[in-house]
Design a protein around this motif. Sequence first.
Motif, mmCIF file in Angstrom:
data_model
loop_
_atom_site.group_PDB
_atom_site.id
_atom_site.type_symbol
_atom_site.label_atom_id
_atom_site.label_comp_id
_atom_site.label_asym_id
_atom_site.label_seq_id
_atom_site.Cartn_x
_atom_site.Cartn_y
_atom_site.Cartn_z
ATOM 1 N N MET A 211 -8.540 2.042 4.597
ATOM 2 C CA MET A 211 -7.343 2.839 4.335
ATOM 3 C C MET A 211 -6.044 2.169 4.768
ATOM 4 O O MET A 211 -4.967 2.733 4.569
ATOM 5 C CB MET A 211 -7.466 4.181 5.061
ATOM 6 N N ASP A 212 -6.128 0.971 5.347
ATOM 7 C CA ASP A 212 -4.926 0.378 5.936
ATOM 8 C C ASP A 212 -3.810 0.181 4.918
ATOM 9 O O ASP A 212 -2.650 0.540 5.167
ATOM 10 C CB ASP A 212 -5.263 -0.959 6.597
ATOM 11 N N ASP A 213 -4.133 -0.402 3.760
ATOM 12 C CA ASP A 213 -3.096 -0.682 2.763
ATOM 13 C C ASP A 213 -2.514 0.608 2.190
ATOM 14 O O ASP A 213 -1.298 0.724 1.992
ATOM 15 C CB ASP A 213 -3.669 -1.544 1.637
ATOM 16 N N VAL A 214 -3.374 1.572 1.918
ATOM 17 C CA VAL A 214 -2.905 2.852 1.380
ATOM 18 C C VAL A 214 -2.023 3.562 2.399
ATOM 19 O O VAL A 214 -0.962 4.098 2.067
ATOM 20 C CB VAL A 214 -4.105 3.740 0.991
ATOM 21 N N ALA A 215 -2.465 3.564 3.654
ATOM 22 C CA ALA A 215 -1.694 4.230 4.706
ATOM 23 C C ALA A 215 -0.332 3.570 4.884
ATOM 24 O O ALA A 215 0.681 4.254 5.076
ATOM 25 C CB ALA A 215 -2.472 4.202 6.018
ATOM 26 N N ALA A 216 -0.295 2.244 4.816
ATOM 27 C CA ALA A 216 0.977 1.537 4.968
ATOM 28 C C ALA A 216 1.911 1.833 3.801
ATOM 29 O O ALA A 216 3.115 2.042 3.987
ATOM 30 C CB ALA A 216 0.728 0.035 5.083
ATOM 31 N N ALA A 217 1.361 1.868 2.588
ATOM 32 C CA ALA A 217 2.190 2.121 1.408
ATOM 33 C C ALA A 217 2.773 3.525 1.422
ATOM 34 O O ALA A 217 3.917 3.741 1.004
ATOM 35 C CB ALA A 217 1.368 1.901 0.139
ATOM 36 N N ARG A 218 2.003 4.482 1.901
ATOM 37 C CA ARG A 218 2.451 5.879 1.928
ATOM 38 C C ARG A 218 3.105 6.270 3.258
ATOM 39 O O ARG A 218 3.556 7.399 3.415
ATOM 40 C CB ARG A 218 1.260 6.805 1.659
ATOM 41 N N GLU A 219 3.089 5.344 4.219
ATOM 42 C CA GLU A 219 3.634 5.608 5.554
ATOM 43 C C GLU A 219 2.949 6.808 6.199
ATOM 44 O O GLU A 219 3.577 7.673 6.807
ATOM 45 C CB GLU A 219 5.152 5.817 5.498
ATOM 46 N N TRP A 220 1.624 6.853 6.059
ATOM 47 C CA TRP A 220 0.847 7.937 6.641
ATOM 48 C C TRP A 220 0.689 7.736 8.136
ATOM 49 O O TRP A 220 0.482 6.619 8.617
ATOM 50 C CB TRP A 220 -0.531 8.003 5.995
#
Length: 284
Positions: free
Chosen positions: A56-65
């Motif tokens: 989930m690292d890339d998705v979390a970074a892109a969405r600023e989760w």
Amino acid sequence: MAKGWQGPLPEMPSLPAARAWARLEPPEGYAVQWRRLIDAALELGLGPEELAESGMDDVAAAREWKPATVALYSKVARYGGVPLPTPPTPEPDPRTLDLRPLTEVRSEDPEHLRTVVWCAIALRWPAPVGSFRDLRREQVHATARRLVVTTDDGEWSVPGALTAWHAWEAVRNRFPALAGSPWVLPALRRGPGYTSQVGGRLSSQALQVTFTKHAVRTALYLRATTTGGRRTRAEALAAVYETLSYDSYRRLALAAGTEPVAARGAVRAERATRANKAAAAPPA
């Protein structure tokens, strides 16, 4: 039965990301979160296979989760059949917070009062959201000085919630559907379901949304009404309220030393309480 994700056969090309996601069924009760997870993954061109491999690292970074959001969507992915590792549930950030403004009565609006009484009770009876969903009026008794909450697990004294309780009871009794409802936190309007009705039992998701709206409105109130030397503190408090969830509210109440009323969160609450005491202790 929901279809789980399966990797491609050896030397076979993977399906396009959108088609791969379309083959999976959303986990029951998490359709909205599942759709958001898919949208976030597709923004990066990730299908379920790629998400399982990269995490989930890339998705979390892109969405600023935030970490709590990553934990939620990782759980949703696993429920949908995408094998992601289980991230640790983060500690509340900050570890201490003034929660009292969320328990203050500011109007006679039914939605406001319903959430205020929830917050006021939860400050001393920090039960999971599901327990509040099932809490019946007959389980809450008002004495001259406090509320008493009774469940199958015992009896809890709840000081500081009388004002909110009486205000909520007075307003709800003006409306027959609410006056006759057995639930402490009943629905105020009909939802999309066939069985939904005014006075009916709310879903856990609806309660979470209700809390979030209340926290944001409280933040707006603090910004609009606080002046002078207290302005800086109110601004900092409002900034946290804008992203506060009920789960975090409950953890903060537990971390402040309130006795746990359920096994869930008890160990983490004890750990947070020790950390708070250590931080407050004078240096040796």
